[in-house]
Design a protein around this motif. Sequence first.
Motif, PDB file in Angstrom:
ATOM      1  N   THR A  49     -45.024 -56.518 -30.371  1.00 36.21           N
ATOM      2  CA  THR A  49     -44.635 -55.894 -31.636  1.00 36.21           C
ATOM      3  C   THR A  49     -43.919 -56.851 -32.561  1.00 36.21           C
ATOM      4  OG1 THR A  49     -42.600 -55.112 -30.578  1.00 36.21           O
ATOM      5  CG2 THR A  49     -44.488 -53.622 -30.572  1.00 36.21           C
ATOM      6  N   ASP A  50     -43.410 -57.961 -32.028  1.00 36.61           N
ATOM      7  CA  ASP A  50     -42.643 -58.854 -32.884  1.00 36.61           C
ATOM      8  C   ASP A  50     -43.412 -60.112 -33.277  1.00 36.61           C
ATOM      9  OD1 ASP A  50     -42.706 -60.220 -30.549  1.00 36.61           O
ATOM     10  OD2 ASP A  50     -40.559 -60.052 -30.108  1.00 36.61           O
ATOM     11  N   GLY A  51     -44.715 -60.165 -32.865  1.00 34.92           N
ATOM     12  CA  GLY A  51     -45.544 -61.286 -33.270  1.00 34.92           C
ATOM     13  C   GLY A  51     -45.372 -62.538 -32.446  1.00 34.92           C
ATOM     14  N   ARG A  52     -44.486 -62.556 -31.488  1.00 33.11           N
ATOM     15  CA  ARG A  52     -44.274 -63.741 -30.665  1.00 33.11           C
ATOM     16  C   ARG A  52     -45.388 -63.901 -29.648  1.00 33.11           C
ATOM     17  NH1 ARG A  52     -38.233 -62.704 -28.750  1.00 33.11           N
ATOM     18  NH2 ARG A  52     -39.109 -60.602 -28.646  1.00 33.11           N
ATOM     19  N   THR A  53     -45.801 -65.130 -29.395  1.00 34.51           N
ATOM     20  CA  THR A  53     -46.863 -65.399 -28.438  1.00 34.51           C
ATOM     21  C   THR A  53     -46.387 -66.198 -27.242  1.00 34.51           C
ATOM     22  OG1 THR A  53     -47.503 -67.380 -29.670  1.00 34.51           O
ATOM     23  CG2 THR A  53     -48.645 -65.327 -30.231  1.00 34.51           C
ATOM     24  N   GLU A  54     -45.177 -66.744 -27.311  1.00 36.54           N
ATOM     25  CA  GLU A  54     -44.686 -67.533 -26.191  1.00 36.54           C
ATOM     26  C   GLU A  54     -44.335 -66.629 -25.010  1.00 36.54           C
ATOM     27  OE1 GLU A  54     -41.043 -66.412 -28.580  1.00 36.54           O
ATOM     28  OE2 GLU A  54     -43.104 -67.094 -28.977  1.00 36.54           O
ATOM     29  N   THR A  55     -44.385 -67.191 -23.810  1.00 35.62           N
ATOM     30  CA  THR A  55     -44.029 -66.436 -22.614  1.00 35.62           C
ATOM     31  C   THR A  55     -42.542 -66.112 -22.631  1.00 35.62           C
ATOM     32  OG1 THR A  55     -45.737 -67.542 -21.341  1.00 35.62           O
ATOM     33  CG2 THR A  55     -43.998 -66.441 -20.104  1.00 35.62           C
ATOM     34  N   PRO A  56     -42.183 -64.828 -22.537  1.00 34.44           N
ATOM     35  CA  PRO A  56     -40.760 -64.473 -22.613  1.00 34.44           C
ATOM     36  C   PRO A  56     -40.017 -64.938 -21.368  1.00 34.44           C
ATOM     37  CG  PRO A  56     -42.083 -62.538 -22.074  1.00 34.44           C
ATOM     38  CD  PRO A  56     -43.042 -63.640 -22.385  1.00 34.44           C
ATOM     39  N   THR A  57     -38.725 -65.123 -21.519  1.00 35.76           N
ATOM     40  CA  THR A  57     -37.881 -65.441 -20.365  1.00 35.76           C
ATOM     41  C   THR A  57     -37.689 -64.193 -19.515  1.00 35.76           C
ATOM     42  OG1 THR A  57     -35.910 -64.962 -21.674  1.00 35.76           O
ATOM     43  CG2 THR A  57     -36.677 -67.251 -21.640  1.00 35.76           C
ATOM     44  N   SER A  58     -37.150 -64.365 -18.329  1.00 30.31           N
ATOM     45  CA  SER A  58     -36.964 -63.233 -17.420  1.00 30.31           C
ATOM     46  C   SER A  58     -36.042 -62.189 -18.047  1.00 30.31           C
ATOM     47  CB  SER A  58     -36.373 -63.717 -16.098  1.00 30.31           C
ATOM     48  OG  SER A  58     -37.268 -64.574 -15.444  1.00 30.31           O
ATOM     49  N   ALA A  59     -36.366 -60.917 -17.786  1.00 29.11           N
ATOM     50  CA  ALA A  59     -35.600 -59.823 -18.359  1.00 29.11           C
ATOM     51  C   ALA A  59     -34.191 -59.779 -17.781  1.00 29.11           C
ATOM     52  CB  ALA A  59     -36.310 -58.507 -18.087  1.00 29.11           C
ATOM     53  N   THR A  60     -33.271 -59.282 -18.613  1.00 30.87           N
ATOM     54  CA  THR A  60     -31.903 -59.074 -18.159  1.00 30.87           C
ATOM     55  C   THR A  60     -31.502 -57.604 -18.192  1.00 30.87           C
ATOM     56  OG1 THR A  60     -31.014 -59.426 -20.388  1.00 30.87           O
ATOM     57  CG2 THR A  60     -31.206 -61.357 -18.942  1.00 30.87           C
ATOM     58  N   GLU A  61     -32.284 -56.769 -18.908  1.00 30.28           N
ATOM     59  CA  GLU A  61     -31.960 -55.355 -18.958  1.00 30.28           C
ATOM     60  C   GLU A  61     -33.186 -54.526 -19.326  1.00 30.28           C
ATOM     61  OE1 GLU A  61     -29.190 -54.330 -21.971  1.00 30.28           O
ATOM     62  OE2 GLU A  61     -30.174 -55.511 -23.531  1.00 30.28           O
ATOM     63  N   VAL A  62     -33.120 -53.236 -18.978  1.00 33.72           N
ATOM     64  CA  VAL A  62     -34.139 -52.266 -19.374  1.00 33.72           C
ATOM     65  C   VAL A  62     -33.862 -51.848 -20.807  1.00 33.72           C
ATOM     66  CG1 VAL A  62     -35.023 -49.928 -18.978  1.00 33.72           C
ATOM     67  CG2 VAL A  62     -34.526 -51.427 -17.038  1.00 33.72           C
ATOM     68  N   THR A  63     -34.881 -51.881 -21.660  1.00 35.02           N
ATOM     69  CA  THR A  63     -34.696 -51.499 -23.061  1.00 35.02           C
ATOM     70  C   THR A  63     -35.351 -50.166 -23.404  1.00 35.02           C
ATOM     71  OG1 THR A  63     -36.660 -52.768 -23.701  1.00 35.02           O
ATOM     72  CG2 THR A  63     -34.524 -53.898 -23.775  1.00 35.02           C
ATOM     73  N   GLY A  64     -36.137 -49.604 -22.508  1.00 35.91           N
ATOM     74  CA  GLY A  64     -36.762 -48.319 -22.804  1.00 35.91           C
ATOM     75  C   GLY A  64     -37.698 -47.904 -21.692  1.00 35.91           C
TER      76      GLY A  64
END
Length: 391
Positions: A49-64
């Motif tokens: 949804t934010d247009g980013r294509t890079e691999t995200p870093t590991s999650a730190t929290e649940v957002t939804g």
Amino acid sequence: MAPIRRRRALQLAGGSLSALVAGCVGGSPSAGTDEQTDTPTDEPTETTTDGRTETPTSATEVTGSEQVRYPSGPSEPDWAGADAVGHVALAASRERARALLAPFELPEARREPVVELLRETDFERSLLALVETVGPNGCYRTVEVSNLALSGDRLVGDASAVDESDGETACTEALTYPATLVRVTFDGRPPERATFTITDGWGESADVTGTVEDRIGPDPDDLAGHVRPDDDPVVREPLSCDREGFQRHGSWVDDPPWGLATDDDGAPTFALRVDRLEAGVGETVTVTMTNVGDGVLSTGNRHKYGLQTQTESGWEDVRGATDGDPLSYTDEAIGHAPGDGFEWTLELTEEGLVADHVHADRLVVCPDLEPGRYRFVFWEPAVAVAFDLVE
């Protein structure tokens, strides 16, 4: 014999989720029937949804999170047992989600929410969890998930069977197996494991863990049935038929693997089993083919098999035709969810071995059946089992 699991054949019509799932997670072959079916060829792309294509870093929290409930089922799934309170299966890709969800049949009112959930899932930041449990009667029709959070490298949460009775409606006296699908979103790359504290309909609780790499299909070693006798076979003389114009059925497979087909990487795909290793004329044998992979896999149609006996000239089909025309087979793909497949019950008589076949009006067994080793070989994919015909 059928594997001990809930056998939910894929169907592309009449209330099935599989066709809709195929449309939103990539095309699916025709499923569960021998009819050719057009399937979509455009596979949706995953977007963020934010247009980013890079691999995200590991999650730190649940957002939804979002939950879609499944109907309770009256048949026993493969995870159920004396001490089991539930089961957790995870999907971190569209293909795995398809394998997990395609077998389920859903009422029309519940199908669209599932389709929408899958369409909107961004697997770079979301994890799908299918959570199942068991209830003591028909009023336990859903699972409620709560307290979702990250704990170290895993998702944790609670899941409880819900009694939907209102005190006035009678509840059917039968075990039910409600399930729910939960999409959990994170602020980074999702974890690859989850542990839910599941509470069943009797109030019994247990921590149940699933990972994105857990097997979806059954373990071939756990399937009921046999592959072939261990001893040396009785080898017959080459087959000979005195019927005018008889042409023996050909074989499209020279050296099929025994009991288990694999893909190009050596991963198991379909297992073949026979329910008995020895039978007499007039008795029956049942052959089952089961998808033991972790995705929806396709085969040729159910009529693409040979019934052969071992002779001094090799394996020869006991069937043939006398009208001079070649026997043809349609070239469609039949899709099978993990744990599903085909089943054949063969009566060991000259008439029984050609009954219920697409060419039953043309096939004959010649010469008559005699004691010896017989092989059932499926062609697409190639895989075989054997048994002995005895006096």
